[in-house]
Enzyme design. Structure first.
Site, mmCIF file in Angstrom:
data_model
loop_
_atom_site.group_PDB
_atom_site.id
_atom_site.type_symbol
_atom_site.label_atom_id
_atom_site.label_comp_id
_atom_site.label_asym_id
_atom_site.label_seq_id
_atom_site.Cartn_x
_atom_site.Cartn_y
_atom_site.Cartn_z
ATOM 1 N N ASP A 130 28.303 12.075 79.798
ATOM 2 C CA ASP A 130 28.445 13.150 78.798
ATOM 3 C C ASP A 130 27.275 13.230 77.832
ATOM 4 O O ASP A 130 27.094 14.250 77.174
ATOM 5 C CB ASP A 130 29.733 12.940 77.992
ATOM 6 C CG ASP A 130 29.636 11.723 77.089
ATOM 7 O OD1 ASP A 130 29.626 11.896 75.856
ATOM 8 O OD2 ASP A 130 29.557 10.592 77.613
ATOM 9 N N ASP A 188 29.112 6.972 83.728
ATOM 10 C CA ASP A 188 29.291 6.548 82.356
ATOM 11 C C ASP A 188 30.795 6.431 82.146
ATOM 12 O O ASP A 188 31.579 7.036 82.885
ATOM 13 C CB ASP A 188 28.681 7.591 81.411
ATOM 14 C CG ASP A 188 28.989 7.331 79.961
ATOM 15 O OD1 ASP A 188 28.720 6.217 79.484
ATOM 16 O OD2 ASP A 188 29.525 8.243 79.308
ATOM 17 N N LEU A 189 31.230 5.658 81.139
ATOM 18 C CA LEU A 189 32.662 5.479 80.919
ATOM 19 C C LEU A 189 33.154 6.250 79.686
ATOM 20 O O LEU A 189 33.924 7.196 79.793
ATOM 21 C CB LEU A 189 32.992 3.990 80.788
ATOM 22 C CG LEU A 189 32.711 3.138 82.047
ATOM 23 C CD1 LEU A 189 32.975 1.663 81.765
ATOM 24 C CD2 LEU A 189 33.543 3.625 83.226
ATOM 25 N N ASP A 190 32.676 5.853 78.502
ATOM 26 C CA ASP A 190 33.158 6.451 77.255
ATOM 27 C C ASP A 190 32.896 7.950 77.210
ATOM 28 O O ASP A 190 31.753 8.401 77.405
ATOM 29 C CB ASP A 190 32.477 5.797 76.049
ATOM 30 C CG ASP A 190 32.809 4.317 75.918
ATOM 31 O OD1 ASP A 190 33.788 3.866 76.537
ATOM 32 O OD2 ASP A 190 32.095 3.618 75.173
#
Length: 235
Positions: free
Chosen positions: A188, A16-18
């Protein structure tokens, strides 16, 4: 690193990025500020709008078209256009102003600085695993100067429904020609990343920022993304 389930052999790490590789809150705040500035330059001085007004437009559009939620960029763009129509702009002007405002938003939205220590982590992990990105947002790994470590990036909307739907995970497995269980997804969000990855048959590492209580366990729990170095030690 807490291990809740025995890990099976891993071929690919999916990120995941954000809020996994960087703090996304200031990024979105800056992007929305840029959007409002662009709107202020285009709208007559007597028309004042704020983030609350544009959030309402997004909510109204989602009620009318629930599937739009799966493409955050298109959702924001079309909600800008819809809001301008409600402000009595004609269709052509509404579309043109929406395009300008969204372009300003997107320029800031993709202006992300990744910490050098995160880059070093990715470089090290890429020696042992293929890396991919799976995101519900519209951040760009190439603009973040991390794309050269990744095989590809999948985004909700263009590449499938958003997490926790299985679309993006299964799309990734198909492109990689792997079984989903050979992918360890790191993110997250317990709902989007953990439940989404598990539903698709992937293994999952949850980056728990808030020491939250959960009923559905990931394979491993991290409190710091750098704990992934432990995977290298066991490789």
């Amino acid at each position: 690193m807490q291990i809740y389930k025995q890990l099976q052999p891993i071929q690919t790490l999916s990120f995941d990025l954000d809020d996994t590789l960087y703090n996304n809150k200031p990024v979105i705040a800056a992007a929305e500020h840029a959007m409002l500035q662009a709107l202020g330059q285009q709208l007559p001085s007597k028309i004042k709008t704020d983030n609350a007004f544009w959030l309402q437009q997004r909510q109204l559009l989602a009620i009318a078209n629930p599937e739009i939620r799966h493409d955050l960029g298109r959702w924001r763009l079309l909600s800008l256009e819809a809001g301008l129509l409600r402000l009595k702009f004609n269709q052509t002007d509404a579309k043109n102003i929406a395009d300008i405002a969204y372009s300003a938003f997107l320029q800031q939205r993709t202006n992300i600085s990744v910490d050098i220590k995160i880059k070093q982590l990715l470089a090290e992990l890429a020696k042992y695993y293929k890396l991919i990105a799976i995101t519900n947002g519209n951040a760009c790994i190439d603009k973040m100067d991390i794309g050269h470590w990744f095989e590809f990036s999948l985004q909700a909307g263009p590449d499938g429904r958003m997490k926790p739907y299985s679309d993006l995970f299964l799309n990734a497995a198909k492109q990689l020609k792997l079984a989903p269980a050979q992918i360890l997804h790191i993110g997250d969000s317990h709902r989007a990343d953990v439940i989404g990855a598990l539903n698709a048959g992937c293994q999952t590492a949850w980056l728990d920022h808030h020491n939250s209580s959960i009923s559905i366990l990931p394979h491993i729990r991290l409190t710091d993304v750098h704990m992934l170095k432990g995977l290298i030690a066991n490789n």
